[in-house]
Write an enzyme that holds these catalytic residues in place. Structure first.
Site, PDB file in Angstrom:
ATOM      1  N   GLY A  61      49.997  15.870  28.927  1.00 13.70           N
ATOM      2  CA  GLY A  61      49.609  17.620  28.485  1.00 13.70           C
ATOM      3  C   GLY A  61      50.229  17.862  27.340  1.00 13.70           C
ATOM      4  CE  LYS A  65      52.341  25.071  15.060  1.00 12.15           C
ATOM      5  NZ  LYS A  65      52.739  23.465  15.961  1.00 12.15           N
ATOM      6  N   GLY A 114      54.632  24.932  24.528  1.00  7.90           N
ATOM      7  CA  GLY A 114      54.972  25.353  26.041  1.00  7.90           C
ATOM      8  C   GLY A 114      54.979  26.662  26.301  1.00  7.90           C
ATOM      9  CG  ASP A 132      48.859  22.705  15.268  1.00  9.16           C
ATOM     10  OD1 ASP A 132      48.678  23.620  15.836  1.00  9.16           O
ATOM     11  OD2 ASP A 132      50.227  22.373  15.072  1.00  9.16           O
ATOM     12  CB  VAL A 169      55.545  28.968  12.788  1.00  3.53           C
ATOM     13  CG1 VAL A 169      56.270  27.779  12.266  1.00  3.53           C
ATOM     14  CG2 VAL A 169      54.196  29.622  12.121  1.00  3.53           C
ATOM     15  CB  THR A 196      49.341  27.623  28.626  1.00  7.93           C
ATOM     16  OG1 THR A 196      48.011  26.761  28.882  1.00  7.93           O
ATOM     17  CG2 THR A 196      50.740  26.967  28.766  1.00  7.93           C
ATOM     18  CB  VAL A 197      50.981  31.502  25.450  1.00  9.24           C
ATOM     19  CG1 VAL A 197      51.822  32.276  25.127  1.00  9.24           C
ATOM     20  CG2 VAL A 197      50.842  29.883  25.103  1.00  9.24           C
ATOM     21  CD  GLU A 206      44.707  21.489  23.128  1.00 11.24           C
ATOM     22  OE1 GLU A 206      43.679  21.551  23.817  1.00 11.24           O
ATOM     23  OE2 GLU A 206      45.649  22.208  22.975  1.00 11.24           O
ATOM     24  CE  LYS A 251      48.941  26.955  16.771  1.00 11.22           C
ATOM     25  NZ  LYS A 251      49.512  26.185  17.800  1.00 11.22           N
TER      26      LYS A 251
HETATM   27  N1  LIG Z   1      50.393  26.516  24.556  1.00 11.02           N
HETATM   28  C1  LIG Z   1      51.417  26.543  23.638  1.00 11.02           C
HETATM   29  O1  LIG Z   1      52.253  25.890  23.840  1.00 11.02           O
HETATM   30  C2  LIG Z   1      51.128  27.168  22.545  1.00 11.02           C
HETATM   31  C3  LIG Z   1      52.237  27.088  21.513  1.00 11.02           C
HETATM   32  C4  LIG Z   1      52.231  27.905  20.458  1.00 11.02           C
HETATM   33  C5  LIG Z   1      50.863  28.968  20.142  1.00 11.02           C
HETATM   34  N2  LIG Z   1      49.937  28.716  20.961  1.00 11.02           N
HETATM   35  C6  LIG Z   1      48.832  29.677  20.732  1.00 11.02           C
HETATM   36  O2  LIG Z   1      48.538  30.582  21.803  1.00 11.02           O
HETATM   37  C7  LIG Z   1      47.255  30.864  22.047  1.00 11.02           C
HETATM   38  C8  LIG Z   1      47.067  30.641  23.355  1.00 11.02           C
HETATM   39  O3  LIG Z   1      47.103  29.306  23.947  1.00 11.02           O
HETATM   40  P1  LIG Z   1      47.049  28.803  25.214  1.00 11.02           P
HETATM   41  O4  LIG Z   1      47.666  27.602  25.313  1.00 11.02           O
HETATM   42  O5  LIG Z   1      47.642  29.639  26.148  1.00 11.02           O
HETATM   43  O6  LIG Z   1      45.496  28.688  25.430  1.00 11.02           O
HETATM   44  P2  LIG Z   1      44.842  28.529  26.920  1.00 11.02           P
HETATM   45  O7  LIG Z   1      45.748  28.040  27.956  1.00 11.02           O
HETATM   46  O8  LIG Z   1      43.585  27.902  26.406  1.00 11.02           O
HETATM   47  O9  LIG Z   1      44.360  30.010  27.274  1.00 11.02           O
HETATM   48  C9  LIG Z   1      43.357  30.457  26.531  1.00 11.02           C
HETATM   49  C10 LIG Z   1      42.745  31.751  27.614  1.00 11.02           C
HETATM   50  O10 LIG Z   1      42.056  32.648  26.843  1.00 11.02           O
HETATM   51  C11 LIG Z   1      40.712  32.362  27.504  1.00 11.02           C
HETATM   52  N3  LIG Z   1      39.539  32.679  26.749  1.00 11.02           N
HETATM   53  C12 LIG Z   1      39.355  31.785  25.655  1.00 11.02           C
HETATM   54  N4  LIG Z   1      38.158  32.069  24.930  1.00 11.02           N
HETATM   55  C13 LIG Z   1      37.887  33.175  25.504  1.00 11.02           C
HETATM   56  C14 LIG Z   1      36.934  34.138  25.260  1.00 11.02           C
HETATM   57  N5  LIG Z   1      35.925  33.908  24.368  1.00 11.02           N
HETATM   58  N6  LIG Z   1      36.744  35.197  25.857  1.00 11.02           N
HETATM   59  C15 LIG Z   1      37.399  35.411  27.178  1.00 11.02           C
HETATM   60  N7  LIG Z   1      38.421  34.537  27.261  1.00 11.02           N
HETATM   61  C16 LIG Z   1      38.559  33.497  26.529  1.00 11.02           C
HETATM   62  C17 LIG Z   1      40.678  31.103  28.167  1.00 11.02           C
HETATM   63  O11 LIG Z   1      39.771  31.326  29.447  1.00 11.02           O
HETATM   64  P3  LIG Z   1      39.345  29.993  30.276  1.00 11.02           P
HETATM   65  O12 LIG Z   1      40.424  29.834  31.466  1.00 11.02           O
HETATM   66  O13 LIG Z   1      37.813  30.542  30.897  1.00 11.02           O
HETATM   67  O14 LIG Z   1      39.086  28.952  29.199  1.00 11.02           O
HETATM   68  C18 LIG Z   1      42.294  31.042  28.721  1.00 11.02           C
HETATM   69  O15 LIG Z   1      42.413  31.650  29.710  1.00 11.02           O
HETATM   70  C19 LIG Z   1      46.501  30.022  20.960  1.00 11.02           C
HETATM   71  O16 LIG Z   1      46.113  30.534  19.815  1.00 11.02           O
HETATM   72  C20 LIG Z   1      47.543  28.787  20.824  1.00 11.02           C
HETATM   73  O17 LIG Z   1      47.223  28.091  19.564  1.00 11.02           O
HETATM   74  C21 LIG Z   1      49.909  28.114  22.342  1.00 11.02           C
END
Ligand SMILES: NC(=O)c1ccc[n+]([C@@H]2O[C@H](COP(=O)([O-])OP(=O)(O)OC[C@H]3O[C@@H](n4cnc5c(N)ncnc54)[C@H](OP(=O)(O)O)[C@@H]3O)[C@@H](O)[C@H]2O)c1
Length: 434
Positions: free
Chosen positions: A194, A212, A309, A208, A139, A26-27, A197, A112
């Protein structure tokens, strides 16, 4: 689209910094999108995208310059200037961040969990290597609170931080409040929309927000706190009847994270709490975040916005990248956020809300009042709505000020009473200032 003067001058001054992305979820994909769309304006060039099974992640719009990698070793060995970790979780993210820093690359992360647990060690490693570690997106997503506390409010002596740091809990609580649904139904809605989780533990049980709060405490209150030291309670036991009683008391309920530096201690907790209905906190609905900082000289400052997001979080990541680009051209990287190691306690003093569900019989209130009085706690009010079944009767007792420890001692006696149907729910009642 034209960039700002700073972006233009950065983009033309020197070769762009090479950026490698770990994680294209996502990010990660939202960060890539900004870097590609704004490549003419930004002094940053996306050169590598790493993900497991990376082939399925390929996108046309990233252009031919980007190398799609499934081998993290190749990224860590590459000549990228900055590694952006957006894989999430503890391992292998920690190892990869550490190795990137060791090899002289700056790192930007939104993780975080990782920063709450290993922030001080990783920051020290970055300083030793003369590179940057930035985690502004970890955060409150797109709300730039880390920068604000670290730089914008550096002239003040902050002693208190409080607010709403988890959008999922806020979404669930505001759904229970507005639609009078159960916790489980509100959680299901959050998952469908969405906002939660499949495993909601980290969000609803407070972990979580706790991560933060630990990061904010380090940056804002200059104190090193470990996540497990922070008193943390779940929002799971909340029911719509709690909102009915809270409204009666001129309040609503939010998951409140707070930390205060006082008397040589850090007071810190994450828990559901009653807040006045006319407070800024009560107005935070859905998935918004809020942070209120209080300083000795400047008083209160309030920050609010989208705490999560892909796009808002990606903006924070790209802002960190730009900051590194600026500093790598003469300015210094941020100083290490040093912190004191102080004892941590959750022993805040406040009024409290207790909700009991009992099999009704004479003498219940007297028994509860007696147990509370034995611990020096006075009852403020008793609230009981008509219309509930006598064998599962909810009623509420509010208390005058007492400490969390006094209350815990009284509750360990009260919890033994055989008229209880389930564990009573206790929450602090906070003032407008939190
Ligand atoms: N989403 C938010 O709104 C948000 C907000 C603030 C902070 N964050 C932080 O940003 C970070 C990413 O979040 P996200 O929402 O983008 O997560 P996500 O959508 O689950 O993306 C994670 C990506 O990393 C890949 N991945 C995970 N483990 C892996 C591994 N061992 N080897 C290779 N690739 C791997 C996943 O591949 P697959 O597709 O195969 O699973 C996926 O493409 C996290 O630390 C989260 O806490 C997110």
């Amino acid at each position: 689209m034209a960039g700002t003067g700073l972006e233009k001058s950065l983009a033309t001054q020197a070769p762009a910094l090479k950026v490698a992305l770990l994680g294209f979820g996502t990010v990660g994909s939202a960060v890539a999108r900004i870097l590609c769309d704004r490549s003419a304006q930004l002094p940053l060039r996306l050169v590598q995208v790493f993900n497991r099974n990376v082939e399925r992640k390929r996108v046309e719009w990233a252009g031919s310059e980007v190398e799609w990698q499934h081998d993290v070793e190749a990224v860590l060995r590459s000549d990228a200037d900055i590694v952006v970790e957006l894989v999430g979780g503890m391992e292998p993210a920690r190892e990869w961040v550490e190795r990137a820093l060791e090899s002289g690359k700056s790192v930007v992360t939104a993780n975080k969990k990782l920063i709450a647990q290993y922030g001080p060690q990783l920051t020290a490693l970055a300083a030793r290597k003369g590179v940057a570690l930035a985690y502004g997106a970890s955060v409150a997503g797109g709300v730039p609170v880390i920068d604000a506390l670290q730089e914008g409010l550096a002239g003040d002596e902050l002693y208190k931080l409080s607010g709403i740091l988890n959008g999922t809990c806020n979404f669930i609580l505001t759904r229970i409040e507005s639609a009078a649904v159960s916790f489980d139904a509100a959680l299901r809605e959050a998952q469908q929309a969405g906002f939660a989780e499949a495993d909601p533990t980290d969000d609803v049980d407070g972990f979580d927000a706790r991560a933060k709060l630990v990061i904010l405490t380090r940056i804002g209150l200059k104190a090193i706190v470990r996540p497990e030291q922070v008193f943390c309670t779940s929002i799971r036991p909340l029911e719509s009847v709690d909102f009915i009683y809270a409204h009666e008391l001129g309040c609503t309920i939010r998951q409140i994270s707070r930390a205060e530096r006082k008397d040589g201690h850090i007071y810190a907790s994450v828990q559901p709490a009653l807040v006045p209905i006319d407070s800024p906190t009560a107005h935070i609905v859905g998935s918004l975040n809020l942070l209120i900082s209080t300083g000795k000289y400047g008083g209160q400052t309030v920050f609010s916005g989208h705490g999560a997001g892909g796009h808002s979080t990606a903006v924070a990541v790209v802002s960190d990248l730009l900051d590194i680009a600026r500093r790598s051209r003469g300015d210094h990287f941020r100083p290490v956020a040093d912190g004191d190691t102080l004892p941590v306690t959750g022993n805040f003093s406040s009024q409290h809300y207790l909700r009991f569900t009992v099999r009704d019989r004479p003498g219940i209130v007297a028994a509860i009042a007696h147990a509370l009085a034995a611990h020096g706690i006075n009852i403020d009010a008793l609230l009981q709505k008509p219309g509930f079944a006598k064998d599962a009767l909810p009623f509420v007792v509010t208390l005058e000020h007492c400490t969390a420890e006094q209350l815990a001692a009284a509750m360990s006696e009260i919890n033994q009473f055989d008229f209880l149907r389930g564990t009573p729910l206790t929450m602090p009642i906070l003032t407008k200032e939190l």
